[in-house]
Motif scaffolding. Structure first.
Motif, PDB file in Angstrom:
ATOM      1  N   ASP A   1       0.858  -1.181   0.000  1.00 52.95           N
ATOM      2  CA  ASP A   1       0.000   0.000   0.000  1.00 52.95           C
ATOM      3  C   ASP A   1       0.892   1.228   0.000  1.00 52.95           C
ATOM      4  N   VAL A   2       0.339   2.341  -0.489  1.00 49.13           N
ATOM      5  CA  VAL A   2       1.011   3.629  -0.375  1.00 49.13           C
ATOM      6  C   VAL A   2       0.239   4.459   0.633  1.00 49.13           C
TER       7      VAL A   2
ATOM      8  N   LEU B   1       9.413   2.520   4.851  1.00 49.76           N
ATOM      9  CA  LEU B   1       8.548   1.352   4.775  1.00 49.76           C
ATOM     10  C   LEU B   1       8.055   0.985   6.167  1.00 49.76           C
ATOM     11  N   GLY B   2       6.761   0.749   6.268  1.00 50.41           N
ATOM     12  CA  GLY B   2       6.168   0.212   7.478  1.00 50.41           C
ATOM     13  C   GLY B   2       5.579  -1.152   7.183  1.00 50.41           C
ATOM     14  N   PHE B   3       5.288  -1.893   8.222  1.00 49.61           N
ATOM     15  CA  PHE B   3       4.704  -3.226   8.040  1.00 49.61           C
ATOM     16  C   PHE B   3       3.607  -3.393   9.076  1.00 49.61           C
ATOM     17  N   LYS B   4       2.381  -3.594   8.617  1.00 48.18           N
ATOM     18  CA  LYS B   4       1.242  -3.694   9.520  1.00 48.18           C
ATOM     19  C   LYS B   4       0.221  -4.668   8.950  1.00 48.18           C
ATOM     20  N   ASP B   5      -0.242  -5.560   9.813  1.00 47.89           N
ATOM     21  CA  ASP B   5      -1.277  -6.532   9.433  1.00 47.89           C
ATOM     22  C   ASP B   5      -0.885  -7.314   8.179  1.00 47.89           C
ATOM     23  N   GLY B   6       0.392  -7.665   8.103  1.00 44.25           N
ATOM     24  CA  GLY B   6       0.860  -8.478   6.991  1.00 44.25           C
ATOM     25  C   GLY B   6       1.019  -7.742   5.683  1.00 44.25           C
TER      26      GLY B   6
ATOM     27  N   CYS C   1       2.876  -4.372   3.505  1.00 46.46           N
ATOM     28  CA  CYS C   1       3.974  -3.408   3.453  1.00 46.46           C
ATOM     29  C   CYS C   1       3.411  -2.040   3.093  1.00 46.46           C
ATOM     30  N   LYS C   2       3.790  -1.046   3.861  1.00 44.82           N
ATOM     31  CA  LYS C   2       3.284   0.307   3.682  1.00 44.82           C
ATOM     32  C   LYS C   2       4.413   1.229   3.209  1.00 44.82           C
ATOM     33  N   PHE C   3       4.313   1.703   1.987  1.00 44.56           N
ATOM     34  CA  PHE C   3       5.237   2.714   1.486  1.00 44.56           C
ATOM     35  C   PHE C   3       4.745   4.062   2.006  1.00 44.56           C
ATOM     36  N   VAL C   4       5.467   4.625   2.944  1.00 45.10           N
ATOM     37  CA  VAL C   4       5.012   5.828   3.638  1.00 45.10           C
ATOM     38  C   VAL C   4       5.745   7.049   3.092  1.00 45.10           C
ATOM     39  N   LEU C   5       4.979   7.959   2.504  1.00 42.80           N
ATOM     40  CA  LEU C   5       5.520   9.220   2.014  1.00 42.80           C
ATOM     41  C   LEU C   5       5.269  10.308   3.053  1.00 42.80           C
ATOM     42  N   SER C   6       6.329  10.980   3.470  1.00 38.67           N
ATOM     43  CA  SER C   6       6.229  12.083   4.437  1.00 38.67           C
ATOM     44  C   SER C   6       6.897  13.301   3.819  1.00 38.67           C
ATOM     45  N   LEU C   7       6.187  13.955   2.920  1.00 40.92           N
ATOM     46  CA  LEU C   7       6.766  15.048   2.144  1.00 40.92           C
ATOM     47  C   LEU C   7       6.254  16.416   2.572  1.00 40.92           C
ATOM     48  N   ARG C   8       5.162  16.448   3.319  1.00 37.81           N
ATOM     49  CA  ARG C   8       4.573  17.738   3.675  1.00 37.81           C
ATOM     50  C   ARG C   8       5.347  18.387   4.833  1.00 37.81           C
TER      51      ARG C   8
ATOM     52  N   GLU D   1      12.899   0.050  -0.799  1.00 36.43           N
ATOM     53  CA  GLU D   1      11.867  -0.231   0.198  1.00 36.43           C
ATOM     54  C   GLU D   1      11.211  -1.591  -0.065  1.00 36.43           C
ATOM     55  N   LEU D   2      11.115  -1.976  -1.327  1.00 32.64           N
ATOM     56  CA  LEU D   2      10.548  -3.286  -1.640  1.00 32.64           C
ATOM     57  C   LEU D   2      11.454  -4.402  -1.118  1.00 32.64           C
ATOM     58  N   GLY D   3      12.768  -4.142  -1.102  1.00 31.60           N
ATOM     59  CA  GLY D   3      13.684  -5.099  -0.489  1.00 31.60           C
ATOM     60  C   GLY D   3      13.365  -5.292   0.981  1.00 31.60           C
ATOM     61  N   HIS D   4      13.079  -4.189   1.688  1.00 35.45           N
ATOM     62  CA  HIS D   4      12.663  -4.294   3.089  1.00 35.45           C
ATOM     63  C   HIS D   4      11.372  -5.100   3.200  1.00 35.45           C
ATOM     64  N   CYS D   5      10.441  -4.822   2.292  1.00 24.84           N
ATOM     65  CA  CYS D   5       9.157  -5.535   2.297  1.00 24.84           C
ATOM     66  C   CYS D   5       9.381  -7.040   2.171  1.00 24.84           C
ATOM     67  N   ARG D   6      10.248  -7.437   1.253  1.00 27.06           N
ATOM     68  CA  ARG D   6      10.524  -8.859   1.050  1.00 27.06           C
ATOM     69  C   ARG D   6      11.063  -9.493   2.323  1.00 27.06           C
TER      70      ARG D   6
END
Length: 235
Positions: A53-54, A69-74, A76-83, A111-116
């Motif tokens: 998810d993004v 990258l976060g990981f929740k409920d199985g 992978c969360k690509f987290v953008l913090s640009l604001r 980040e996908l490497g982290h997800c894997r």
């Protein structure tokens, strides 16, 4: 410059995994730019069946990493913090001229490497046959834990960088040298040797993309080189 229909369709596909919070807040041009650049990696992950998810942070996050990258409920969360985050604009400005999209793909592939690693249940785990070096003597219990955490993070960051370069070698082989050089520069900025993002041990091993071998998966390509780097990093 107007976006092509294909580019708009790709962005729309990526936005199907953006959180409802982000939809409610609306996306800034910078967020749209980063998501558009990351789209090929996100589409690859979804095609491969990886649960991604993004998530776009709607609040100001001046101290956060622009992409994490976060990981929740199985998932992978690509987290953008640009604001409200000057590093987001600064990172955008440092993207290599003419290779901005490919650099954003590299960052997303990292980040996908982290997800894997999360999905494999391997996060912070060393491969069989490896053991961590002893904690330096004289550290308090808190500093011992911080030291071990730092080493674990550095190992995972090293793997992520190798996956990212594996993606580049497979998808943009003609741009590999330039993007490898750019990543070296990024990892050398404000470098504290041995710290969390000191991944130069691994990046130097793949100056030549042939070092990543010919495995069809960027994850498989990264693994043997990562282990070679572990031998050096754990000495």
């Amino acid at each position: 410059m107007k976006k092509s229909f294909a580019a708009l369709a790709a962005l729309a596909a990526a936005l199907t995994v953006v959180s409802t919070t982000a939809h409610a807040a609306g996306l800034t041009p910078l967020e749209q730019r980063w998501i558009a650049g990351m789209t090929p990696v996100l589409q690859h992950a979804r095609t491969a069946g990886m649960p991604v998810d993004v998530v776009v942070q709607p609040q100001d996050a001046p101290e956060a990493a622009p992409l994490a990258l976060g990981f929740k409920d199985g998932r992978c969360k690509f987290v953008l913090s640009l604001r409200g985050n000057p590093e987001g604009e600064a990172t955008t400005q440092r993207l290599p001229a003419g290779l901005e999209d490919s650099a954003l793909e590299l960052m997303a592939a990292h980040e996908l490497g982290h997800c894997r690693r999360y999905l494999d249940g391997a996060w912070f785990h060393l491969p069989a046959g490896f053991s961590t070096t002893p904690v330096p003597e004289g550290l308090s219990p808190d500093l011992q834990r911080a030291y071990l955490s730092m080493k674990s993070v550095r190992r995972e960051e090293g793997y992520g960088d190798l996956v990212a370069l594996g993606w580049t070698a497979q998808r943009h082989p003609d741009q590999y040298a330039a993007l490898h050089s750019w990543l070296m520069q990024e990892r050398s900025r404000d470098l504290l040797p041995g710290s969390h993002h000191d991944t130069l041990t691994w990046i130097k091993l793949v100056r030549d993309p042939k070092a990543l071998g010919s495995a069809p998966s960027m994850f498989e390509a990264a693994l043997p080189v990562w282990q070679s780097g572990l031998h050096i990093d754990e000495e």
